[in-house]
Design a protein around this motif. Structure first.
Motif, PDB file in Angstrom:
ATOM      1  N   VAL A   1       0.842  -1.200   0.000  1.00 16.28           N
ATOM      2  CA  VAL A   1       0.000   0.000   0.000  1.00 16.28           C
ATOM      3  C   VAL A   1       0.875   1.246   0.000  1.00 16.28           C
ATOM      4  O   VAL A   1       0.589   2.215  -0.692  1.00 16.28           O
ATOM      5  CB  VAL A   1      -0.969  -0.001   1.209  1.00 16.28           C
ATOM      6  N   GLY A   2       1.957   1.216   0.753  1.00 19.76           N
ATOM      7  CA  GLY A   2       2.889   2.339   0.740  1.00 19.76           C
ATOM      8  C   GLY A   2       3.405   2.589  -0.657  1.00 19.76           C
ATOM      9  O   GLY A   2       3.572   3.731  -1.081  1.00 19.76           O
ATOM     10  N   GLY A   3       3.646   1.529  -1.411  1.00 21.57           N
ATOM     11  CA  GLY A   3       4.112   1.651  -2.793  1.00 21.57           C
ATOM     12  C   GLY A   3       3.095   2.325  -3.696  1.00 21.57           C
ATOM     13  O   GLY A   3       3.452   2.924  -4.710  1.00 21.57           O
ATOM     14  N   LEU A   4       1.826   2.257  -3.355  1.00 26.44           N
ATOM     15  CA  LEU A   4       0.794   2.924  -4.143  1.00 26.44           C
ATOM     16  C   LEU A   4       0.923   4.444  -4.093  1.00 26.44           C
ATOM     17  O   LEU A   4       0.414   5.144  -4.956  1.00 26.44           O
ATOM     18  CB  LEU A   4      -0.605   2.546  -3.628  1.00 26.44           C
ATOM     19  N   LEU A   5       1.596   4.921  -3.067  1.00 27.56           N
ATOM     20  CA  LEU A   5       1.721   6.365  -2.892  1.00 27.56           C
ATOM     21  C   LEU A   5       2.839   6.968  -3.732  1.00 27.56           C
ATOM     22  O   LEU A   5       2.912   8.170  -3.879  1.00 27.56           O
ATOM     23  CB  LEU A   5       1.987   6.688  -1.418  1.00 27.56           C
ATOM     24  N   VAL A   6       3.706   6.120  -4.249  1.00 27.68           N
ATOM     25  CA  VAL A   6       4.842   6.612  -5.013  1.00 27.68           C
ATOM     26  C   VAL A   6       4.334   7.238  -6.303  1.00 27.68           C
ATOM     27  O   VAL A   6       3.450   6.729  -6.952  1.00 27.68           O
ATOM     28  CB  VAL A   6       5.835   5.475  -5.323  1.00 27.68           C
TER      29      VAL A   6
ATOM     30  N   ILE B   1       5.638   7.112   5.041  1.00 26.93           N
ATOM     31  CA  ILE B   1       5.154   5.780   4.673  1.00 26.93           C
ATOM     32  C   ILE B   1       6.166   5.079   3.774  1.00 26.93           C
ATOM     33  O   ILE B   1       6.522   3.920   3.997  1.00 26.93           O
ATOM     34  CB  ILE B   1       3.771   5.866   3.993  1.00 26.93           C
ATOM     35  N   LYS B   2       6.661   5.790   2.800  1.00 27.92           N
ATOM     36  CA  LYS B   2       7.651   5.228   1.874  1.00 27.92           C
ATOM     37  C   LYS B   2       8.911   4.803   2.627  1.00 27.92           C
ATOM     38  O   LYS B   2       9.484   3.750   2.344  1.00 27.92           O
ATOM     39  CB  LYS B   2       7.978   6.262   0.785  1.00 27.92           C
ATOM     40  N   SER B   3       9.322   5.598   3.599  1.00 25.90           N
ATOM     41  CA  SER B   3      10.560   5.295   4.332  1.00 25.90           C
ATOM     42  C   SER B   3      10.450   4.014   5.166  1.00 25.90           C
ATOM     43  O   SER B   3      11.458   3.426   5.530  1.00 25.90           O
ATOM     44  CB  SER B   3      10.955   6.468   5.233  1.00 25.90           C
TER      45      SER B   3
ATOM     46  N   LYS C   1      11.647  -1.425   6.111  1.00 23.29           N
ATOM     47  CA  LYS C   1      11.575  -1.921   7.493  1.00 23.29           C
ATOM     48  C   LYS C   1      10.456  -2.956   7.636  1.00 23.29           C
ATOM     49  O   LYS C   1      10.620  -3.979   8.323  1.00 23.29           O
ATOM     50  CB  LYS C   1      11.329  -0.768   8.464  1.00 23.29           C
ATOM     51  N   ILE C   2       9.339  -2.680   7.000  1.00 26.98           N
ATOM     52  CA  ILE C   2       8.203  -3.598   7.066  1.00 26.98           C
ATOM     53  C   ILE C   2       8.543  -4.902   6.357  1.00 26.98           C
ATOM     54  O   ILE C   2       8.299  -5.990   6.891  1.00 26.98           O
ATOM     55  CB  ILE C   2       6.937  -2.949   6.460  1.00 26.98           C
ATOM     56  N   LEU C   3       9.123  -4.798   5.182  1.00 29.27           N
ATOM     57  CA  LEU C   3       9.481  -6.017   4.444  1.00 29.27           C
ATOM     58  C   LEU C   3      10.479  -6.871   5.222  1.00 29.27           C
ATOM     59  O   LEU C   3      10.358  -8.098   5.263  1.00 29.27           O
ATOM     60  CB  LEU C   3      10.031  -5.661   3.070  1.00 29.27           C
ATOM     61  N   VAL C   4      11.457  -6.245   5.854  1.00 28.61           N
ATOM     62  CA  VAL C   4      12.439  -6.992   6.651  1.00 28.61           C
ATOM     63  C   VAL C   4      11.754  -7.667   7.830  1.00 28.61           C
ATOM     64  O   VAL C   4      11.974  -8.864   8.090  1.00 28.61           O
ATOM     65  CB  VAL C   4      13.590  -6.063   7.122  1.00 28.61           C
ATOM     66  N   SER C   5      10.905  -6.936   8.550  1.00 27.08           N
ATOM     67  CA  SER C   5      10.247  -7.529   9.716  1.00 27.08           C
ATOM     68  C   SER C   5       9.309  -8.660   9.298  1.00 27.08           C
ATOM     69  O   SER C   5       9.224  -9.682   9.985  1.00 27.08           O
ATOM     70  CB  SER C   5       9.500  -6.468  10.537  1.00 27.08           C
TER      71      SER C   5
ATOM     72  N   ALA D   1       4.827   7.785  13.615  1.00 30.06           N
ATOM     73  CA  ALA D   1       5.466   8.740  12.697  1.00 30.06           C
ATOM     74  C   ALA D   1       4.436   9.440  11.824  1.00 30.06           C
ATOM     75  O   ALA D   1       4.549  10.641  11.562  1.00 30.06           O
ATOM     76  CB  ALA D   1       6.503   8.020  11.832  1.00 30.06           C
ATOM     77  N   ILE D   2       3.422   8.716  11.391  1.00 29.21           N
ATOM     78  CA  ILE D   2       2.357   9.329  10.584  1.00 29.21           C
ATOM     79  C   ILE D   2       1.553  10.297  11.444  1.00 29.21           C
ATOM     80  O   ILE D   2       1.226  11.399  11.008  1.00 29.21           O
ATOM     81  CB  ILE D   2       1.442   8.250   9.976  1.00 29.21           C
TER      82      ILE D   2
END
Length: 160
Positions: free
Chosen positions: A19-24, A41-43, A47-51, A88-89
């Motif tokens: 979903v974060g990628g949709l914002l790019v 969100i992009k940043s 981190k999300i993918l690693v976790s 952060a958001i």
């Protein structure tokens, strides 16, 4: 409850990064504060993918060992990454009503996904002792993920 069901639930949670990628895309005339929400969100995508990768790896180890400790730890750490993103958001300002609504929906979606992780963590812990409780917790996790994903997508759509 099958391990494949739990793996599927974990993979569904990983949609936060998608979903974060949709914002790019071009920010265009967005204000600096609106762009900062998208940037935050992009940043967090990596981190999300690693976790999420750690959770999937821990599930693999769980299948071999039967010890839920590692997967529960990985789930807790993944939930902490999402809590950090939510925080952060929340600290970013939103100038337009559309962006404010998108921000609120995204935060609500993250809350729901974090709740799903709590249920999933309980499911792994209860799997051996009480398969019925584990199944109920996994079902609650799946329900919370569906609800969270819906909010995340709606929020992402408004944040574009």
């Amino acid at each position: 409850m099958k391990n494949s069901m739990m793996v599927g639930i974990v993979r569904a949670v990983a949609c936060v990064a998608v979903v974060g990628g949709l914002l790019v895309g071009p920010v265009g005339a967005a204000s600096a504060s609106d762009a900062s929400i998208k940037s935050v969100i992009k940043s967090y995508e990596s981190k999300i993918l690693v976790s999420e990768g750690h959770v999937v790896t821990a599930i693999g180890e769980y299948k071999t060992s039967g010890d839920p400790t590692g997967v529960q730890t990985a789930i807790a750490q993944a939930a902490n990454v999402l809590r950090s993103l939510k925080s952060a958001i929340a600290s970013q300002s939103a100038s337009s009503p559309k962006i404010k609504e998108g921000k609120a929906k995204f935060e609500k979606g993250l809350r729901d996904v974090i709740l799903a992780y709590q249920h999933l963590k309980k499911a792994f812990g209860a799997k051996k002792a009480s398969p019925q409780i584990a199944k109920a917790e996994a079902s609650k996790a799946l329900s919370a993920i569906k609800k969270g994903n819906k909010e995340l997508r709606a929020g992402a759509k408004l944040l574009r």
